[in-house]
Design an enzyme around this catalytic site. Structure first.
Site, PDB file in Angstrom:
ATOM      1  N   ALA A  32       0.805  -1.221   0.000  1.00 17.37           N
ATOM      2  CA  ALA A  32       0.000   0.000   0.000  1.00 17.37           C
ATOM      3  C   ALA A  32       0.839   1.273   0.000  1.00 17.37           C
ATOM      4  O   ALA A  32       0.463   2.288  -0.592  1.00 17.37           O
ATOM      5  CB  ALA A  32      -0.946  -0.001   1.200  1.00 17.37           C
ATOM      6  N   THR A  36       0.227   5.165  -1.699  1.00 14.91           N
ATOM      7  CA  THR A  36      -0.155   6.330  -0.903  1.00 14.91           C
ATOM      8  C   THR A  36       0.622   7.568  -1.342  1.00 14.91           C
ATOM      9  O   THR A  36       0.140   8.692  -1.159  1.00 14.91           O
ATOM     10  CB  THR A  36       0.067   6.068   0.602  1.00 14.91           C
ATOM     11  OG1 THR A  36       1.411   5.625   0.815  1.00 14.91           O
ATOM     12  CG2 THR A  36      -0.904   5.022   1.118  1.00 14.91           C
ATOM     13  N   VAL A 109      -4.346  -3.151  -5.722  1.00 16.09           N
ATOM     14  CA  VAL A 109      -5.388  -3.446  -6.715  1.00 16.09           C
ATOM     15  C   VAL A 109      -5.667  -2.249  -7.609  1.00 16.09           C
ATOM     16  O   VAL A 109      -6.644  -2.238  -8.351  1.00 16.09           O
ATOM     17  CB  VAL A 109      -6.695  -3.899  -6.013  1.00 16.09           C
ATOM     18  CG1 VAL A 109      -6.479  -5.190  -5.252  1.00 16.09           C
ATOM     19  CG2 VAL A 109      -7.245  -2.816  -5.076  1.00 16.09           C
ATOM     20  N   ASP A 110      -4.794  -1.228  -7.558  1.00 10.52           N
ATOM     21  CA  ASP A 110      -5.070   0.035  -8.239  1.00 10.52           C
ATOM     22  C   ASP A 110      -4.598   0.093  -9.680  1.00 10.52           C
ATOM     23  O   ASP A 110      -4.958   1.014 -10.418  1.00 10.52           O
ATOM     24  CB  ASP A 110      -4.458   1.205  -7.461  1.00 10.52           C
ATOM     25  CG  ASP A 110      -3.008   0.946  -7.064  1.00 10.52           C
ATOM     26  OD1 ASP A 110      -2.194   0.588  -7.945  1.00 10.52           O
ATOM     27  OD2 ASP A 110      -2.682   1.104  -5.874  1.00 10.52           O
ATOM     28  N   HIS A 125      -3.996  -9.670  -5.370  1.00  8.45           N
ATOM     29  CA  HIS A 125      -5.345  -9.446  -4.843  1.00  8.45           C
ATOM     30  C   HIS A 125      -6.328  -8.983  -5.904  1.00  8.45           C
ATOM     31  O   HIS A 125      -7.393  -8.456  -5.574  1.00  8.45           O
ATOM     32  CB  HIS A 125      -5.289  -8.440  -3.689  1.00  8.45           C
ATOM     33  CG  HIS A 125      -4.497  -8.930  -2.515  1.00  8.45           C
ATOM     34  ND1 HIS A 125      -3.729  -8.100  -1.719  1.00  8.45           N
ATOM     35  CD2 HIS A 125      -4.339 -10.179  -2.010  1.00  8.45           C
ATOM     36  CE1 HIS A 125      -3.140  -8.817  -0.770  1.00  8.45           C
ATOM     37  NE2 HIS A 125      -3.499 -10.077  -0.935  1.00  8.45           N
ATOM     38  N   CYS A 169     -25.475  -5.817 -14.482  1.00  9.54           N
ATOM     39  CA  CYS A 169     -24.885  -6.144 -15.772  1.00  9.54           C
ATOM     40  C   CYS A 169     -25.799  -5.682 -16.904  1.00  9.54           C
ATOM     41  O   CYS A 169     -27.003  -5.976 -16.905  1.00  9.54           O
ATOM     42  CB  CYS A 169     -24.660  -7.652 -15.854  1.00  9.54           C
ATOM     43  SG  CYS A 169     -24.027  -8.244 -17.436  1.00  9.54           S
ATOM     44  N   CYS A 172     -27.109  -9.071 -18.826  1.00  9.91           N
ATOM     45  CA  CYS A 172     -28.067 -10.038 -18.273  1.00  9.91           C
ATOM     46  C   CYS A 172     -28.800  -9.540 -17.036  1.00  9.91           C
ATOM     47  O   CYS A 172     -29.689 -10.228 -16.541  1.00  9.91           O
ATOM     48  CB  CYS A 172     -27.360 -11.358 -17.966  1.00  9.91           C
ATOM     49  SG  CYS A 172     -26.311 -11.297 -16.484  1.00  9.91           S
ATOM     50  N   SER A 210       5.479  -2.155   1.985  1.00  9.01           N
ATOM     51  CA  SER A 210       4.677  -3.212   2.596  1.00  9.01           C
ATOM     52  C   SER A 210       5.120  -3.427   4.039  1.00  9.01           C
ATOM     53  O   SER A 210       6.317  -3.458   4.334  1.00  9.01           O
ATOM     54  CB  SER A 210       4.813  -4.534   1.830  1.00  9.01           C
ATOM     55  OG  SER A 210       4.105  -5.570   2.496  1.00  9.01           O
ATOM     56  N   SER A 211       4.144  -3.589   4.925  1.00 12.23           N
ATOM     57  CA  SER A 211       4.445  -3.862   6.328  1.00 12.23           C
ATOM     58  C   SER A 211       4.894  -5.292   6.539  1.00 12.23           C
ATOM     59  O   SER A 211       5.424  -5.645   7.597  1.00 12.23           O
ATOM     60  CB  SER A 211       3.202  -3.597   7.186  1.00 12.23           C
ATOM     61  OG  SER A 211       2.142  -4.459   6.789  1.00 12.23           O
TER      62      SER A 211
END
Length: 266
Positions: A32, A36, A109-110, A125, A169, A172, A210-211
């Protein structure tokens, strides 16, 4: 050389650049903190906005039982995602990738690595750049999930928000969901297998932002260490693997990567 890099030290940067240039299998692992610096808020930091904790919202149970809360949570995150741009760290990493055999494994996930033109990105992820139908599996750009009126965030604050047709959607009528791993779901098999393979084969492993406390992803740099890899950690806070790392830098990722890039290309 800026003040932050002067504090890190020219000799340390030079040693890192030498190891980076000589690496035969370089793996970069990002968390993350990488994003940031683009101004992208950590969704946990916005806890005051949600009526319940994020860990309860990012679930299939919430989609089924609290769809208004679920969809607002992800609409807000998607809107913030598309409102920011890759930072100098993303840009420097993409440039450094052109120097040799580098794989990027990310918890994020960005999609900011890809937007900076990085390649060979393994997304552990999933991605918030796309959404898919739970019924027919059609895939859409995630911006299709955003409401088409401007007051939706204020409506939520006032207790007047209801999810709309944008969450259905167009093919459908099924419910849409973000293409990310929700709490209670397993990591995608293919992404995890690739991440394990690359980590085991790495001779130089770089952890950025990352932690290293989220399992099972924090297992990956340990695989590299077991293979004798050199480990570089750039993170604002200490991590459980600091004592095993060759270099630890508690500073701005963007500044350090830019210094590495400039030295590499000089």
């Amino acid at each position: 050389m800026n003040k932050e890099i002067m504090e890190v030290g020219r000799d340390k940067i030079a040693a890192i650049v030498k190891a980076w240039a000589n690496a035969k299998k370089l793996v970069v692992f990002t968390g993350a903190g990488m994003s940031t610096e683009s101004g992208l808020p950590d969704f946990r930091s916005a806890r005051g906005l949600w009526k319940v904790g994020p860990e309860s919202l990012a679930t299939m149970a919430a989609l089924r039982q609290q769809p208004d809360e679920f969809y607002f949570f992800y609409q807000w995150r998607i809107a913030k995602l598309w409102d920011v741009a890759p930072n100098q760290g993303h840009q420097a990493l993409a440039a450094l990738q052109q120097k040799g055999n580098m794989v990027i494994i990310t918890q994020n996930v960005d999609g900011l690595h890809q937007r900076a033109n990085a390649e060979n990105v393994v997304e552990l992820h999933g991605s918030l750049r796309t959404i898919r139908c739970l019924n027919c599996y059609a895939v859409y750009d995630s911006r299709e999930l955003l409401p088409q009126y401007s007051t939706w965030e204020e409506d939520y604050r006032q207790g007047n928000y209801c999810y709309g047709d944008e969450c259905l959607c167009s093919q459908c009528g099924g419910l849409l969901r973000p293409d990310v791993v929700l709490f209670g779901e397993n990591l995608p098999d293919k992404a995890w297998e690739e991440a394990v393979k690359h980590s085991r084969n790495a001779d130089f492993y770089v952890v950025l932002g990352s932690s290293l406390v989220v399992s099972p992803a924090n297992y990956l740099p340990q695989l590299a260490l077991q293979n004798g890899a050199k480990l570089l950690i750039i993170n604002q806070e200490p991590t459980p693997l600091d004592s095993s790392a060759t270099w630890v830098i508690n500073s701005s990722i963007g500044s350090v990567l830019s210094a590495i890039k400039d030295k590499m290309f000089s």
